[in-house]
Write an enzyme that holds these catalytic residues in place. Structure first.
Site, PDB file in Angstrom:
ATOM      1  N   ASP A  33     -19.593 -28.697 -14.514  1.00  0.00           N
ATOM      2  CA  ASP A  33     -19.386 -29.973 -13.819  1.00  0.00           C
ATOM      3  C   ASP A  33     -18.049 -30.560 -14.282  1.00  0.00           C
ATOM      4  O   ASP A  33     -17.722 -30.558 -15.469  1.00  0.00           O
ATOM      5  CB  ASP A  33     -20.531 -30.941 -14.136  1.00  0.00           C
ATOM      6  CG  ASP A  33     -20.566 -32.126 -13.183  1.00  0.00           C
ATOM      7  OD1 ASP A  33     -21.542 -32.246 -12.431  1.00  0.00           O
ATOM      8  OD2 ASP A  33     -19.605 -32.940 -13.182  1.00  0.00           O
ATOM      9  N   ILE A  34     -17.274 -31.066 -13.332  1.00  0.00           N
ATOM     10  CA  ILE A  34     -15.922 -31.567 -13.618  1.00  0.00           C
ATOM     11  C   ILE A  34     -15.960 -32.904 -14.373  1.00  0.00           C
ATOM     12  O   ILE A  34     -15.015 -33.237 -15.090  1.00  0.00           O
ATOM     13  CB  ILE A  34     -15.103 -31.698 -12.293  1.00  0.00           C
ATOM     14  CG1 ILE A  34     -13.610 -31.732 -12.573  1.00  0.00           C
ATOM     15  CG2 ILE A  34     -15.505 -32.899 -11.476  1.00  0.00           C
ATOM     16  CD1 ILE A  34     -12.995 -30.397 -12.753  1.00  0.00           C
ATOM     17  N   ASN A  85     -30.696 -33.863  -7.157  1.00  0.00           N
ATOM     18  CA  ASN A  85     -30.759 -35.099  -6.381  1.00  0.00           C
ATOM     19  C   ASN A  85     -30.710 -34.823  -4.876  1.00  0.00           C
ATOM     20  O   ASN A  85     -29.953 -33.959  -4.434  1.00  0.00           O
ATOM     21  CB  ASN A  85     -29.570 -35.998  -6.754  1.00  0.00           C
ATOM     22  CG  ASN A  85     -29.592 -36.409  -8.222  1.00  0.00           C
ATOM     23  OD1 ASN A  85     -30.649 -36.613  -8.797  1.00  0.00           O
ATOM     24  ND2 ASN A  85     -28.424 -36.508  -8.833  1.00  0.00           N
ATOM     25  N   GLN A  92     -27.421 -38.580  -4.848  1.00  0.00           N
ATOM     26  CA  GLN A  92     -26.716 -37.367  -4.399  1.00  0.00           C
ATOM     27  C   GLN A  92     -25.355 -37.763  -3.850  1.00  0.00           C
ATOM     28  O   GLN A  92     -25.266 -38.558  -2.909  1.00  0.00           O
ATOM     29  CB  GLN A  92     -27.516 -36.626  -3.321  1.00  0.00           C
ATOM     30  CG  GLN A  92     -26.830 -35.322  -2.897  1.00  0.00           C
ATOM     31  CD  GLN A  92     -27.649 -34.519  -1.883  1.00  0.00           C
ATOM     32  OE1 GLN A  92     -28.548 -35.059  -1.231  1.00  0.00           O
ATOM     33  NE2 GLN A  92     -27.337 -33.255  -1.757  1.00  0.00           N
ATOM     34  N   HIS A  98     -27.542 -28.735  -5.333  1.00  0.00           N
ATOM     35  CA  HIS A  98     -27.105 -28.299  -6.668  1.00  0.00           C
ATOM     36  C   HIS A  98     -28.116 -28.734  -7.715  1.00  0.00           C
ATOM     37  O   HIS A  98     -28.632 -29.843  -7.663  1.00  0.00           O
ATOM     38  CB  HIS A  98     -25.713 -28.841  -7.004  1.00  0.00           C
ATOM     39  CG  HIS A  98     -25.532 -30.306  -6.735  1.00  0.00           C
ATOM     40  ND1 HIS A  98     -25.349 -30.821  -5.464  1.00  0.00           N
ATOM     41  CD2 HIS A  98     -25.519 -31.370  -7.562  1.00  0.00           C
ATOM     42  CE1 HIS A  98     -25.224 -32.135  -5.531  1.00  0.00           C
ATOM     43  NE2 HIS A  98     -25.342 -32.496  -6.797  1.00  0.00           N
ATOM     44  N   PHE A  99     -28.368 -27.834  -8.653  1.00  0.00           N
ATOM     45  CA  PHE A  99     -29.183 -28.162  -9.818  1.00  0.00           C
ATOM     46  C   PHE A  99     -28.229 -28.451 -10.969  1.00  0.00           C
ATOM     47  O   PHE A  99     -27.352 -27.648 -11.271  1.00  0.00           O
ATOM     48  CB  PHE A  99     -30.101 -26.986 -10.208  1.00  0.00           C
ATOM     49  CG  PHE A  99     -31.318 -26.861  -9.339  1.00  0.00           C
ATOM     50  CD1 PHE A  99     -31.231 -26.288  -8.076  1.00  0.00           C
ATOM     51  CD2 PHE A  99     -32.553 -27.316  -9.776  1.00  0.00           C
ATOM     52  CE1 PHE A  99     -32.359 -26.170  -7.266  1.00  0.00           C
ATOM     53  CE2 PHE A  99     -33.680 -27.199  -8.974  1.00  0.00           C
ATOM     54  CZ  PHE A  99     -33.586 -26.633  -7.717  1.00  0.00           C
ATOM     55  N   HIS A 100     -28.419 -29.610 -11.583  1.00  0.00           N
ATOM     56  CA  HIS A 100     -27.679 -29.925 -12.808  1.00  0.00           C
ATOM     57  C   HIS A 100     -28.442 -29.354 -13.999  1.00  0.00           C
ATOM     58  O   HIS A 100     -29.663 -29.522 -14.091  1.00  0.00           O
ATOM     59  CB  HIS A 100     -27.615 -31.442 -13.034  1.00  0.00           C
ATOM     60  CG  HIS A 100     -26.862 -32.219 -12.015  1.00  0.00           C
ATOM     61  ND1 HIS A 100     -25.576 -32.652 -12.211  1.00  0.00           N
ATOM     62  CD2 HIS A 100     -27.220 -32.689 -10.793  1.00  0.00           C
ATOM     63  CE1 HIS A 100     -25.165 -33.355 -11.165  1.00  0.00           C
ATOM     64  NE2 HIS A 100     -26.150 -33.390 -10.278  1.00  0.00           N
TER      65      HIS A 100
HETATM   66  P1  5GP Z   1     -24.818 -35.468  -7.527  1.00  0.00           P
HETATM   67  O1  5GP Z   1     -24.677 -36.916  -7.906  1.00  0.00           O
HETATM   68  O2  5GP Z   1     -24.465 -35.192  -6.086  1.00  0.00           O
HETATM   69  O3  5GP Z   1     -26.154 -34.898  -7.915  1.00  0.00           O
HETATM   70  O4  5GP Z   1     -23.784 -34.694  -8.446  1.00  0.00           O
HETATM   71  C1  5GP Z   1     -22.564 -34.188  -7.993  1.00  0.00           C
HETATM   72  C2  5GP Z   1     -21.861 -33.617  -9.214  1.00  0.00           C
HETATM   73  O5  5GP Z   1     -20.791 -32.795  -8.754  1.00  0.00           O
HETATM   74  C3  5GP Z   1     -21.249 -34.690 -10.130  1.00  0.00           C
HETATM   75  O6  5GP Z   1     -21.791 -34.542 -11.441  1.00  0.00           O
HETATM   76  C4  5GP Z   1     -19.757 -34.403 -10.074  1.00  0.00           C
HETATM   77  O7  5GP Z   1     -19.124 -34.568 -11.325  1.00  0.00           O
HETATM   78  C5  5GP Z   1     -19.700 -32.950  -9.615  1.00  0.00           C
HETATM   79  N1  5GP Z   1     -18.517 -32.620  -8.832  1.00  0.00           N
HETATM   80  C6  5GP Z   1     -18.057 -33.265  -7.740  1.00  0.00           C
HETATM   81  N2  5GP Z   1     -16.954 -32.651  -7.258  1.00  0.00           N
HETATM   82  C7  5GP Z   1     -16.715 -31.596  -8.072  1.00  0.00           C
HETATM   83  C8  5GP Z   1     -15.710 -30.577  -8.086  1.00  0.00           C
HETATM   84  O8  5GP Z   1     -14.810 -30.534  -7.261  1.00  0.00           O
HETATM   85  N3  5GP Z   1     -15.811 -29.654  -9.071  1.00  0.00           N
HETATM   86  C9  5GP Z   1     -16.790 -29.666 -10.010  1.00  0.00           C
HETATM   87  N4  5GP Z   1     -16.810 -28.709 -10.951  1.00  0.00           N
HETATM   88  N5  5GP Z   1     -17.762 -30.607 -10.021  1.00  0.00           N
HETATM   89  C10 5GP Z   1     -17.719 -31.565  -9.068  1.00  0.00           C
END
Ligand code: 5GP
Ligand code: ZN
Length: 136
Positions: A33-34, A85, A92, A98-100
């Protein structure tokens, strides 16, 4: 393999956007995750594009959790959260499933959890159980 031209995670799978790739198979892609909540915070995604869990075919879903487990073992995380999420109000941001995998090394780092439990209502639970089971 369903993919969406506008989707940032589909672009990562294709290599059009760079990522710190951890794992790849025919159905699954995993990367760091970035904006991590803790060291080792990783995302595990199906290559099949879909916004929500219910949009993803079962064979792709079945391939995801073993990769989450691999990452848990490889990072050495002892305490960790696995989070997925669905929908804006459920936090989300990226509309590709995506699974964290979020290591929880201490109280401060990793995921913070609010757990607003409601009072038990046995009769309500019985009705709900019948309703859900009738649709499975
Ligand atoms: P969500 O809130 O949708 O469950 O989580 C999205 C996740 O994707 C966030 O933790 C965010 O940091 C990560 N993310 C968003 N854009 C990018 C990207 O371009 N590269 C990477 N590696 N992670 C991303
Ligand atoms: Zn996508």
């Amino acid at each position: 393999m369903a993919s969406s031209a506008a989707c940032i995670f589909c672009k990562i799978v294709k290599g059009d956007i760079p990522s710190f790739k951890l794992f790849e198979s025919d159905k699954v892609f995993a990367f760091l995750d970035i904006n991590p909540l803790s060291k080792g915070h990783a995302l595990v995604i199906p290559k099949h594009h879909g916004a929500k869990l219910s949009d993803i075919p079962d064979d792709s879903l079945a391939a995801l959790l073993p990769v989450v487990k691999k990452l848990v073992l490889a990072t050495g995380a002892e305490d960790y959260n696995v989070l997925q999420n669905n929908g804006r109000i459920a936090h989300q941001e990226v509309d590709h499933v995506h699974f964290h995998m979020i290591p929880k090394p201490n109280e401060k780092e990793g995921m913070g959890i609010s757990w607003p439990q409601q009072k038990t209502d046995m009769d309500g639970l019985k009705v709900l159980l019948a309703e859900i089971k009738s649709k499975m």
